[in-house]
Scaffold this active site. Structure first.
Site, PDB file in Angstrom:
ATOM      1  N   TYR A 139       0.846  -1.189   0.000  1.00  0.00           N
ATOM      2  CA  TYR A 139       0.000   0.000   0.000  1.00  0.00           C
ATOM      3  C   TYR A 139       0.882   1.241   0.000  1.00  0.00           C
ATOM      4  CZ  TYR A 139      -4.266   2.556   0.141  1.00  0.00           C
ATOM      5  OH  TYR A 139      -5.285   3.396  -0.210  1.00  0.00           O
ATOM      6  N   ARG A 192      -8.681  10.882  -8.312  1.00  0.00           N
ATOM      7  CA  ARG A 192      -7.848  11.572  -7.316  1.00  0.00           C
ATOM      8  C   ARG A 192      -7.083  10.526  -6.516  1.00  0.00           C
ATOM      9  NH1 ARG A 192      -7.179  12.829  -2.401  1.00  0.00           N
ATOM     10  NH2 ARG A 192      -8.832  11.408  -1.764  1.00  0.00           N
ATOM     11  N   LYS A 210      -6.270  -1.960  -1.096  1.00  0.00           N
ATOM     12  CA  LYS A 210      -7.168  -1.804   0.060  1.00  0.00           C
ATOM     13  C   LYS A 210      -7.759  -3.145   0.475  1.00  0.00           C
ATOM     14  CE  LYS A 210      -7.561   2.728   0.940  1.00  0.00           C
ATOM     15  NZ  LYS A 210      -7.508   3.396   2.234  1.00  0.00           N
ATOM     16  N   GLU A 282     -13.480   5.046  -3.060  1.00  0.00           N
ATOM     17  CA  GLU A 282     -12.066   5.320  -2.840  1.00  0.00           C
ATOM     18  C   GLU A 282     -11.507   6.257  -3.911  1.00  0.00           C
ATOM     19  OE1 GLU A 282      -9.034   5.119  -0.354  1.00  0.00           O
ATOM     20  OE2 GLU A 282     -10.759   3.796  -0.078  1.00  0.00           O
ATOM     21  N   ASP A 283     -10.900   7.355  -3.464  1.00  0.00           N
ATOM     22  CA  ASP A 283     -10.169   8.279  -4.341  1.00  0.00           C
ATOM     23  C   ASP A 283     -11.021   8.863  -5.462  1.00  0.00           C
ATOM     24  OD1 ASP A 283      -8.006   8.004  -2.744  1.00  0.00           O
ATOM     25  OD2 ASP A 283      -6.863   6.701  -4.059  1.00  0.00           O
ATOM     26  N   ASP A 305     -13.603   6.038   2.505  1.00  0.00           N
ATOM     27  CA  ASP A 305     -12.425   5.983   3.370  1.00  0.00           C
ATOM     28  C   ASP A 305     -11.698   7.321   3.425  1.00  0.00           C
ATOM     29  OD1 ASP A 305     -10.673   4.542   5.088  1.00  0.00           O
ATOM     30  OD2 ASP A 305      -9.216   4.426   3.464  1.00  0.00           O
ATOM     31  N   ASP A 306     -11.715   8.070   2.316  1.00  0.00           N
ATOM     32  CA  ASP A 306     -11.028   9.364   2.283  1.00  0.00           C
ATOM     33  C   ASP A 306     -11.705  10.370   3.210  1.00  0.00           C
ATOM     34  OD1 ASP A 306      -9.192   8.587   0.122  1.00  0.00           O
ATOM     35  OD2 ASP A 306     -11.002   8.535  -1.086  1.00  0.00           O
ATOM     36  N   ASN A 447      -0.395  11.774   1.378  1.00  0.00           N
ATOM     37  CA  ASN A 447       0.343  10.652   0.797  1.00  0.00           C
ATOM     38  C   ASN A 447       0.570  10.898  -0.691  1.00  0.00           C
ATOM     39  OD1 ASN A 447       0.479   8.854   3.078  1.00  0.00           O
ATOM     40  ND2 ASN A 447      -1.706   8.528   2.867  1.00  0.00           N
TER      41      ASN A 447
END
Length: 591
Positions: A139, A192, A210, A282-283, A305-306, A447
């Protein structure tokens, strides 16, 4: 957080269950994956007996040289393997020796992905037993580089790719996946990816990574996990001109075309897998992330999650840090650099916890939290030009254009970076934080490592060793003036695997903010006195399975309390129940 999303839903709450909602699903351990079935014999065939040659090429059942003499006779493996019989432990030792020979992290990533594709149990055994060493490989930060180069390193598809070409046929596409009993889906549109921007179809590395952590850290069965990338094009010119790019070669679809595809996807997921499948967004770009969470939060089991995972893990770190800084949550002042989905999500959850502790309206708690975006401090005079998710943070104050100026006038005790822009916590900013506070809490969350707002070394040196520091990506321990400082990692991997497991074992049908608070509190309780003495505000990852079991139990307990759980009766000991439901990667004995 829920109060913000309710505004986008015309006041509808996740507790207002739609009468159209149905409860279905329920997953039996048919492959012998959970701890509770470790000692049972397993038949290594799903449809029909094939030759041993096929068995060696099935990652779910392949054991390589660890097949016993009896199994080699029973499953037509004689002559297909060298005569020696190995153990899983010896196989792991050999592979770790090989992986450690690589100097380039991406080579280690490719080696681990190759292992996952040929021997699933050994992959997870290696990851669980060497989690602190291999987590940065599978990850963040390595997965970011892997996504950037996904077209070049692509060998074998993992998960489902749903593009605009599949519009009108998404349910059929879902049925192409061989597993029927799916519990967790991680989906991205690649717009993103971490702090790297639009990587289009190559963002698949994120759902794959993930879900590997869902299994290794949270114990969710790999057979019940499904990574999905929704490809609506990319605006990344470099990828569009890359001959090895694996996605649609067109500009991103937006507006009605985009939301129609996503709605078809969400409808098909519920139709194919039932009410209790967790869909983790996610993203996604900010504008879509909030819209999707608000739109489907009352009809599906969805989690971002973000927004929510990051918020929960940061809140846990802040709560744990109170033992070092002193004071209550409400006695601290927070300043954020970055007001996107992560920044506003964290701010809202902190305000929610503050409101819960002080029994005051959340509007009052928000006044202790300030956000800086690309245009400066978010203040009421900017309200008309702000995006909807920033408006709750527009407080009365004069215009402030820079982060340094904001630190000087707001005098925060906690500085949190979620900007995605590296080296923005400058020496002057850290020194200003240190001049206002004896023990400033500094969290550089962006990150990968290159995008971190500052390094651990910078935080400790510029604060003269007084900072309490945590980051999104890992940093090695730092020696300053003869003392060694170990920094914490505010990694979402602390939260989402256990959080997802809690939803699965309780049969939850919606995600509520109180579950996020329960997860944060459970994580904060796992920080030991020994950790505090080292300046850590997060427990070591070496205990992650125990941590995940406790988080899962807390989340499940809250689901039962809120009436959102469907697995009845409620188990008496939720921690033991979570542990018994966890996937274990030890080889099974075959009939």
């Amino acid at each position: 957080m829920e109060s913000t999303l309710k505004g986008l839903r015309d006041g509808e709450s996740v507790l207002d269950l739609s009468p159209r909602s149905t409860v279905s699903g329920g997953v039996e351990d048919i492959y012998g994956e959970d701890r509770a079935t470790e000692d049972q014999l397993v038949t290594p065939w799903t449809f029909s007996v094939a030759s041993g040659y096929s068995l060696l090429r099935d990652p779910q059942y392949n054991k390589g040289l660890a097949f016993t003499e009896k199994e080699r006779d029973a499953h037509y493996l004689r002559g297909l393997l060298p005569p020696t019989v190995s153990t899983q432990q010896l196989q792991g030792k050999k592979l770790m020796n090989s992986i450690r020979q690589y100097e380039v992290p991406l080579q280690k990533y490719v080696a681990m992905m190759d292992l996952q594709e040929r021997n699933e149990r050994l992959f997870y055994k290696l990851l669980i037993d060497n989690v602190e060493e291999l987590l940065p490989v599978v990850y963040t930060p390595t997965v970011g580089e892997a996504c950037q180069k996904y077209g070049s390193i692509f060998r074998r598809p993992q998960g489902l790719y749903i593009s605009l070409k599949e519009k009108g046929k998404i349910l059929e596409v879902l049925k192409n996946w061989p597993e029927r009993s799916i519990q967790v889906i991680v989906v991205t549109d690649g717009e993103r990816i971490l702090g790297l921007g639009d990587l289009g179809c190559q963002g698949m590395g994120i759902p794959v990574g993930k879900l590997a952590l869902y299994t290794a850290l949270g114990g969710v069965r790999p057979s019940a996990c499904l990574p999905i990338t929704i490809d609506v094009g990319t605006n990344n010119e470099q990828l569009l001109n890359d001959e090895f790019y694996i996605g649609l070669r067109q500009r991103r679809a937006t507006g009605q075309e985009y939301y129609e595809l996503l709605h078809e996807f969400m409808t098909a997921v519920k139709q194919n897998y039932g009410e209790k499948v967790l869909v983790q967004f996610e993203d996604f770009a900010n504008r879509n992330a909030f819209e999707l969470l608000a739109k489907y939060g009352t009809t599906h089991l969805v989690f971002n999650d973000d927004i929510q995972g990051t918020a929960s893990v940061v809140l846990a770190g802040v709560v744990a840090a109170l033992k070092l800084t002193g004071g209550t949550l409400a006695e601290h002042t927070f300043l954020f650099l970055g007001a996107g989905e992560a920044g506003t999500g964290i701010a809202e959850l902190i305000a929610l916890e503050m409101s819960k502790q002080t029994k005051t309206p959340i509007e009052e708690s928000r006044k202790k939290i300030w956000l800086v975006d690309s245009k400066g401090l978010i203040v009421s005079s900017r309200k008309n030009s702000l995006q909807h998710f920033k408006k709750p943070w527009a407080h009365e104050h004069e215009t402030v254009s820079s982060l340094l100026e904001a630190v000087k006038v707001i005098k925060p005790t906690v500085l949190i970076g979620s900007s995605g822009v590296g080296r923005t916590f400058t020496k002057e900013v850290i020194e200003a934080m240190a001049s206002n506070n004896d023990k400033p809490l500094i969290m550089a969350l962006s990150n990968p490592t290159s995008q971190s707002e500052c390094t651990a070394e910078e935080a400790y040196q510029w604060s003269e060793g007084r900072a309490i520091f945590a980051s999104g990506s890992p940093f090695d321990p730092i020696e300053y003036k003869g003392k060694v400082y170990a920094s914490g990692q505010a990694n979402n991997a602390y939260i989402f695997p256990g959080f997802g497991l809690g939803l699965v074992i309780s049969g939850a049908i919606r995600v509520h903010d109180d579950m996020l608070l329960a997860a944060s509190e459970a994580l904060a309780k796992q920080v030991s006195e020994e950790n505090y003495k080292k300046g850590l505000i997060y427990p070591p990852f070496s205990n992650i399975r125990k941590i995940s079991a406790n988080i899962a139990a807390s989340v499940a307990a809250k689901a039962y309390e809120l009436g959102l759980a469907t697995r009845l009766p409620r188990p008496q000991n939720l921690v033991k129940n979570a542990e018994s439901c966890m996937y274990t990667p030890v080889y099974r004995n075959y009939r």
